[in-house]
Scaffold this motif. Structure first.
Motif, PDB file in Angstrom:
ATOM      1  N   ALA A  60       9.058  15.166   7.983  1.00 47.13           N
ATOM      2  CA  ALA A  60       8.168  15.299   6.826  1.00 47.13           C
ATOM      3  C   ALA A  60       8.798  14.641   5.610  1.00 47.13           C
ATOM      4  N   ASN A  61       7.980  13.904   4.840  1.00 47.71           N
ATOM      5  CA  ASN A  61       8.392  13.320   3.558  1.00 47.71           C
ATOM      6  C   ASN A  61       7.581  13.982   2.448  1.00 47.71           C
ATOM      7  N   ILE A  62       8.276  14.608   1.509  1.00 43.59           N
ATOM      8  CA  ILE A  62       7.639  15.270   0.376  1.00 43.59           C
ATOM      9  C   ILE A  62       8.080  14.541  -0.885  1.00 43.59           C
ATOM     10  N   TYR A  63       7.108  14.095  -1.695  1.00 45.24           N
ATOM     11  CA  TYR A  63       7.413  13.243  -2.845  1.00 45.24           C
ATOM     12  C   TYR A  63       7.481  14.018  -4.148  1.00 45.24           C
ATOM     13  N   ASP A  64       8.470  13.654  -4.954  1.00 48.96           N
ATOM     14  CA  ASP A  64       8.627  14.178  -6.304  1.00 48.96           C
ATOM     15  C   ASP A  64       7.772  13.321  -7.230  1.00 48.96           C
ATOM     16  N   SER A  65       6.463  13.501  -7.139  1.00 48.87           N
ATOM     17  CA  SER A  65       5.552  12.667  -7.907  1.00 48.87           C
ATOM     18  C   SER A  65       4.483  13.557  -8.550  1.00 48.87           C
ATOM     19  N   PRO A  66       3.738  13.062  -9.558  1.00 48.11           N
ATOM     20  CA  PRO A  66       3.691  11.658  -9.954  1.00 48.11           C
ATOM     21  C   PRO A  66       4.965  11.212 -10.664  1.00 48.11           C
ATOM     22  N   SER A  72       0.861  -1.179   0.000  1.00 47.68           N
ATOM     23  CA  SER A  72       0.000   0.000   0.000  1.00 47.68           C
ATOM     24  C   SER A  72       0.898   1.229   0.000  1.00 47.68           C
ATOM     25  N   TYR A  73       0.704   2.126  -0.956  1.00 45.75           N
ATOM     26  CA  TYR A  73       1.705   3.141  -1.207  1.00 45.75           C
ATOM     27  C   TYR A  73       1.519   4.412  -0.394  1.00 45.75           C
ATOM     28  N   ALA A  74       0.474   4.518   0.417  1.00 45.01           N
ATOM     29  CA  ALA A  74       0.270   5.729   1.202  1.00 45.01           C
ATOM     30  C   ALA A  74       1.004   5.608   2.526  1.00 45.01           C
ATOM     31  N   GLN A  75       2.296   5.469   2.458  1.00 49.82           N
ATOM     32  CA  GLN A  75       3.134   5.352   3.646  1.00 49.82           C
ATOM     33  C   GLN A  75       4.368   6.216   3.431  1.00 49.82           C
ATOM     34  N   SER A  76       4.957   6.709   4.523  1.00 45.06           N
ATOM     35  CA  SER A  76       6.155   7.529   4.401  1.00 45.06           C
ATOM     36  C   SER A  76       7.357   6.663   4.028  1.00 45.06           C
ATOM     37  N   ASN A 133      -0.746  10.451   6.920  1.00 45.95           N
ATOM     38  CA  ASN A 133      -0.756  10.664   5.474  1.00 45.95           C
ATOM     39  C   ASN A 133      -1.712  11.795   5.120  1.00 45.95           C
ATOM     40  N   PHE A 134      -1.254  12.724   4.282  1.00 46.96           N
ATOM     41  CA  PHE A 134      -2.063  13.899   3.955  1.00 46.96           C
ATOM     42  C   PHE A 134      -3.098  13.624   2.877  1.00 46.96           C
ATOM     43  N   ASP A 135      -2.758  12.797   1.897  1.00 52.62           N
ATOM     44  CA  ASP A 135      -3.656  12.533   0.770  1.00 52.62           C
ATOM     45  C   ASP A 135      -4.272  11.149   0.936  1.00 52.62           C
ATOM     46  N   THR A 136      -5.571  11.075   1.163  1.00 53.10           N
ATOM     47  CA  THR A 136      -6.234   9.780   1.351  1.00 53.10           C
ATOM     48  C   THR A 136      -7.058   9.376   0.134  1.00 53.10           C
ATOM     49  N   SER A 137      -6.816  10.019  -0.992  1.00 53.74           N
ATOM     50  CA  SER A 137      -7.547   9.663  -2.200  1.00 53.74           C
ATOM     51  C   SER A 137      -6.908   8.455  -2.857  1.00 53.74           C
ATOM     52  N   PHE A 138      -7.607   7.897  -3.844  1.00 55.36           N
ATOM     53  CA  PHE A 138      -7.050   6.789  -4.620  1.00 55.36           C
ATOM     54  C   PHE A 138      -5.742   7.214  -5.275  1.00 55.36           C
ATOM     55  N   SER A 187       1.305   9.963  -1.335  1.00 61.60           N
ATOM     56  CA  SER A 187       0.873  10.920  -0.324  1.00 61.60           C
ATOM     57  C   SER A 187       2.060  11.449   0.459  1.00 61.60           C
ATOM     58  N   ASP A 188       2.180  12.774   0.558  1.00 59.73           N
ATOM     59  CA  ASP A 188       3.139  13.346   1.492  1.00 59.73           C
ATOM     60  C   ASP A 188       2.747  12.916   2.902  1.00 59.73           C
ATOM     61  N   ALA A 189       3.738  12.783   3.788  1.00 57.86           N
ATOM     62  CA  ALA A 189       3.471  12.226   5.108  1.00 57.86           C
ATOM     63  C   ALA A 189       4.260  12.954   6.180  1.00 57.86           C
TER      64      ALA A 189
END
Length: 339
Positions: free
Chosen positions: A200-206, A22-26, A254-259, A227-229
Motif C-alpha cells: 500500500a502507498n499512502i500519500y502525504d498530500s495535497p 499521469s499522477y494516479a500511479q503508485s 488506484n483508489f481515487d479516480t477523480s480529477f 491517489s492512494d494505491a
C-alpha cells in the motif's frame, strides 16, 4: 549458494517510481518484488540488490521509461517475538526516453527521486512457510526532483499533452512523502518460490511544488493530491539446479479516480478517463552465479483501465550477499587417553 536466491526477496522491497506524466500511479513500481521470496526472513548479514525496469509503452504514450533501484539491506541479529528485523535503504533513479526525433519530441532525461528508508519484520513459520511485514517512507520532500518534460526544441510538454511554457512536474508523487506498508507470504520448499506480496502507498498530500524554477515565464507552482494505491505482486517459480524458471504477475489499483486524484487529460489519457489501474503477466528466468544470483523477467499488460497505458516491461536483477557473520567454531573435544 545456500538459500540466498530465495530469501533475498526480503530485501527486494525496493523504492522506485512509475515515471509517468499521469499522477494516479503508485510510487512503488508494480512488479518490483516479483521473483523474490519476500515473505521469508533473510539470514543475518548485509546484502545488496539492484533492479532495473524498462517500460516499453505503447502509443500514444510519448515516452518509454526506466527505473534503476539499488538497495542495501542489513538483516540484523535481532529477532523480537521470533521475527527477524531487517533494515533497508534505497535511492532510485528514473529515466524518461522520448519517442521520435522531431523538434516536438520529448527529450530524454533522468533524475534521482526520494530515498526510501524502512524496515521489515520477517517470521519463519516452519514447514517452509514465511510471512513478513514492511513499513517505511519515501523521503520525497527531502530530495525529490521537480523535473519537467522538455521537447527537443526546448519547449515544455504541459500536462494536457500540448507543448508550451510553464509545464507541470514529471512525477506528481515527488511533491510529498509517500508512506509504504506491505505484507508478504512465501512458500520456499522443494525448490519452489510461491509468493504473494501486497503493498500500500499512502500519500502525504495535497502537496505543492512551489517557487520559481525558471521554467518558462514565471516558473510554476502546482498542487497535487495523489491517489492512494495498492499493488499486488505474484510469483510461482521453481529451481532446477542453478536455474530458476516460472511465472509472474503484478498490477496496481488506484483508489481515487477523480480529477483531484491525478486523472488528468494527457497523451496516455486523451479523454480524461479515470485511471483505476492495470495488471501484467509474464515469465522469469534466474541463474545462480555462485557469488550472486541474476534474474530476468518480462511481462505484458493483460488488463487495464481506459485511463492508463499498455506496455511490455523487461526487468533485470542482481542479488549479492556482501557479508555474513563468521560461524562460531565448535569447541575442540577433550583428548581422553586410557592407560
Amino acid at each position: 549458494m545456500t538459500k540466498n536466491w530465495l530469501v533475498a526477496g526480503a530485501m527486494a522491497l525496493t523504492a522506485s517510481m512509475t515515471a509517468t506524466a499521469s499522477y494516479a500511479q503508485s510510487t512503488t513500481v508494480p512488479g518490483e518484488q516479483v521473483g523474490l521470496a519476500t515473505g521469508a526472513p533473510l539470514p543475518e548479514g548485509i546484502y545488496a540488490l539492484n533492479t532495473f525496469v524498462y517500460q516499453m509503452r505503447d502509443n500514444p504514450s510519448p515516452v518509454d521509461a526506466g527505473i534503476n533501484v539499488p538497495v542495501l539491506v542489513w538483516s540484523t541479529p535481532f529477532v523480537p517475538f521470533g521475527g527477524r528485523v531487517e533494515l533497508l535503504v534505497a535511492p532510485p533513479t528514473v529515466f524518461v526516453f522520448g519517442k521520435g526525433n522531431s523538434s516536438s519530441s520529448i527529450r530524454d532525461l533522468s533524475f534521482n527521486v526520494g530515498t526510501f528508508v524502512g524496515g521489515i519484520w520477517a517470521f519463519d513459520l516452519g514447514n517452509n512457510f514465511g510471512v513478513s511485514f514492511l513499513g517505511g517512507v519515501y523521503l520525497n520532500e527531502l530530495n525529490g526532483d521537480r523535473g519537467v518534460l522538455t521537447t527537443r526544441a526546448g519547449a515544455l510538454a504541459i500536462p494536457n499533452g500540448g507543448v508550451g511554457p510553464g509545464g507541470g512536474a514529471v512525477l506528481g508523487q515527488l511533491a510529498s512523502n509517500t508512506y509504504r506498508f506491505g505484507v508478504a507470504a512465501s512458500y520456499t520448499g522443494d525448490g519452489y518460490n510461491l509468493t504473494a506480496n501486497l503493498t500500500a502507498n499512502i500519500y502525504d498530500s495535497p502537496a505543492t511544488f512551489g517557487g520559481n524554477r525558471n521554467i518558462g515565464p514565471g516558473g510554476f507552482t502546482q498542487s497535487y493530491s495523489i491517489s492512494d494505491a495498492l499493488n499486488l505482486d505474484l510469483t510461482a517459480t521453481k529451481k532446477f539446479g542453478k536455474f530458476e524458471i516460472g511465472a509472474i504477475a503484478y498490477g496496481t489499483y488506484n483508489f481515487d479516480t477523480s480529477f483531484k486524484g491525478g486523472n488528468i487529460i494527457n497523451a496516455a489519457n486523451p479523454t480524461g478517463t479515470p485511471d483505476r489501474g492495470r495488471f501484467l503477466m509474464g515469465g522469469l528466468v534466474g541463474y545462480d552465479l555462485g557469488f550472486a544470483t541474476a534474474q530476468v523477467y518480462v511481462a505484458r499488460t493483460v488488463v487495464r483501465s481506459a485511463g492508463t497505458f499498455d506496455s511490455t516491461e523487461v526487468s533485470g536483477r542482481l542479488i549479492v550477499p556482501l557479508y555474513s557473520p563468521t560461524p562460531v567454531a565448535a569447541a575442540p573435544a577433550p583428548i581422553i587417553r586410557k592407560y
